[in-house]
Design a protein around this motif. Structure first.
Motif, mmCIF file in Angstrom:
data_model
loop_
_atom_site.group_PDB
_atom_site.id
_atom_site.type_symbol
_atom_site.label_atom_id
_atom_site.label_comp_id
_atom_site.label_asym_id
_atom_site.label_seq_id
_atom_site.Cartn_x
_atom_site.Cartn_y
_atom_site.Cartn_z
ATOM 1 N N ASN A 42 -0.561 -10.849 8.940
ATOM 2 C CA ASN A 42 0.580 -10.061 8.462
ATOM 3 C C ASN A 42 0.087 -8.669 8.069
ATOM 4 O O ASN A 42 -1.117 -8.464 7.850
ATOM 5 C CB ASN A 42 1.211 -10.743 7.249
ATOM 6 C CG ASN A 42 1.625 -12.168 7.544
ATOM 7 O OD1 ASN A 42 2.648 -12.409 8.173
ATOM 8 N ND2 ASN A 42 0.822 -13.136 7.110
ATOM 9 N N ASN A 44 0.906 -4.858 5.814
ATOM 10 C CA ASN A 44 1.624 -3.949 4.920
ATOM 11 C C ASN A 44 0.894 -2.614 5.004
ATOM 12 O O ASN A 44 -0.198 -2.448 4.450
ATOM 13 C CB ASN A 44 1.659 -4.454 3.491
ATOM 14 C CG ASN A 44 2.464 -3.524 2.592
ATOM 15 O OD1 ASN A 44 3.283 -2.746 3.077
ATOM 16 N ND2 ASN A 44 2.234 -3.589 1.291
ATOM 17 N N GLU A 51 5.840 -4.225 0.704
ATOM 18 C CA GLU A 51 6.329 -4.481 2.044
ATOM 19 C C GLU A 51 7.821 -4.205 2.171
ATOM 20 O O GLU A 51 8.593 -4.419 1.231
ATOM 21 C CB GLU A 51 6.053 -5.942 2.427
ATOM 22 C CG GLU A 51 4.577 -6.266 2.582
ATOM 23 C CD GLU A 51 4.335 -7.752 2.715
ATOM 24 O OE1 GLU A 51 3.648 -8.146 3.663
ATOM 25 O OE2 GLU A 51 4.837 -8.515 1.860
ATOM 26 N N THR A 59 5.533 -3.507 8.298
ATOM 27 C CA THR A 59 5.027 -4.864 8.472
ATOM 28 C C THR A 59 4.613 -5.163 9.912
ATOM 29 O O THR A 59 4.385 -6.316 10.260
ATOM 30 C CB THR A 59 6.085 -5.886 8.009
ATOM 31 O OG1 THR A 59 7.300 -5.681 8.735
ATOM 32 C CG2 THR A 59 6.347 -5.731 6.513
ATOM 33 N N HIS A 125 1.260 -8.300 -2.150
ATOM 34 C CA HIS A 125 0.769 -7.554 -0.990
ATOM 35 C C HIS A 125 0.975 -6.048 -1.082
ATOM 36 O O HIS A 125 0.922 -5.357 -0.061
ATOM 37 C CB HIS A 125 1.431 -8.101 0.278
ATOM 38 C CG HIS A 125 1.224 -9.568 0.456
ATOM 39 N ND1 HIS A 125 -0.028 -10.122 0.566
ATOM 40 C CD2 HIS A 125 2.104 -10.587 0.505
ATOM 41 C CE1 HIS A 125 0.092 -11.436 0.694
ATOM 42 N NE2 HIS A 125 1.365 -11.740 0.652
#
Length: 214
Positions: A42, A44, A51, A59, A125
């Protein structure tokens, strides 16, 4: 299977093709990167961002990160992280890295300010998240410190000198987290040891995009 031409003629050596061929993981290990795409990862990307859609972070890898010849390539001019789908608590993480060598870099490249970081026990994140950073800076490789977190660690600069390889060459990293301690090795040399930290639960593992091509 690997998209190479069949036939009786001997194939010339092709390092990039060999790197792109998936190899079975060592017993007890799992491949976190499949060599083809970002399945299981994933993103960010965006300085000081959470995010999207709650924040300004992108993303998708866009033109910041891509897969080429079985390797993850990072243009890295945008600050951000890419991180695992799964959480980990006690683990051994192994990977190889190298910085692109600038054409005008002087021979004294141990002072080259190539930068990245390996983030452990991530739960939030945002850029940058709470957790433990194992430094990915060329001059301070594998120094360990807390990101808004309590960490007690020792670093071993003499070992770093022995482990060092010139900018543009591959180096191997092993990070072992077990029973509340973390040991970090470069090319077989112990460079840092986290003796205490505050994280009791599993978290995500992340890598930083931080300004220098990898």
């Amino acid at each position: 299977v690997n998209g190479l031409q069949a036939g009786p003629a001997e194939m010339p050596p092709d390092v990039n093709a060999l790197r792109a061929m998936p190899l079975p993981a060592e017993p007890g290990f799992q491949n976190m990167f499949n060599g083809r795409d970002f399945s299981g990862w994933n993103f960010n990307l965006g300085a000081n961002c959470h995010e999207a859609p709650q924040g300004c972070g992108k993303t998708e890898p866009g033109n910041v990160l891509w897969v080429e010849h079985g390797e993850i390539v990072c243009e890295c001019q945008v600050h951000g992280i890419f991180y695992t789908d799964k959480k980990y608590k006690d683990f051994t993480l192994r990977f190889d890295y190298k910085f692109d060598r600038p054409a005008d870099l002087d021979p004294g490249d141990e002072y080259y300010d190539g930068n990245s970081g390996y983030l452990l026990f991530i739960t939030d994140h945002k850029v940058w998240p709470k957790g433990i950073e194992i430094q990915g800076n060329n001059a301070n490789m594998l120094d360990a410190f807390g990101m808004d977190a309590k960490v007690v660690s020792k670093n071993f600069p003499d070992a770093r000198k022995r482990a060092y390889r010139p900018v543009g060459e591959w180096s191997s990293v092993e990070i072992v987290a077990k029973d509340g301690e973390i040991t970090c090795y470069q090319n077989g040399e112990l460079l840092s040891h986290v003796t205490e930290h505050e994280f009791k639960e599993a978290g995500y593992i992340g890598f930083q995009s931080e300004g220098v091509p990898l």
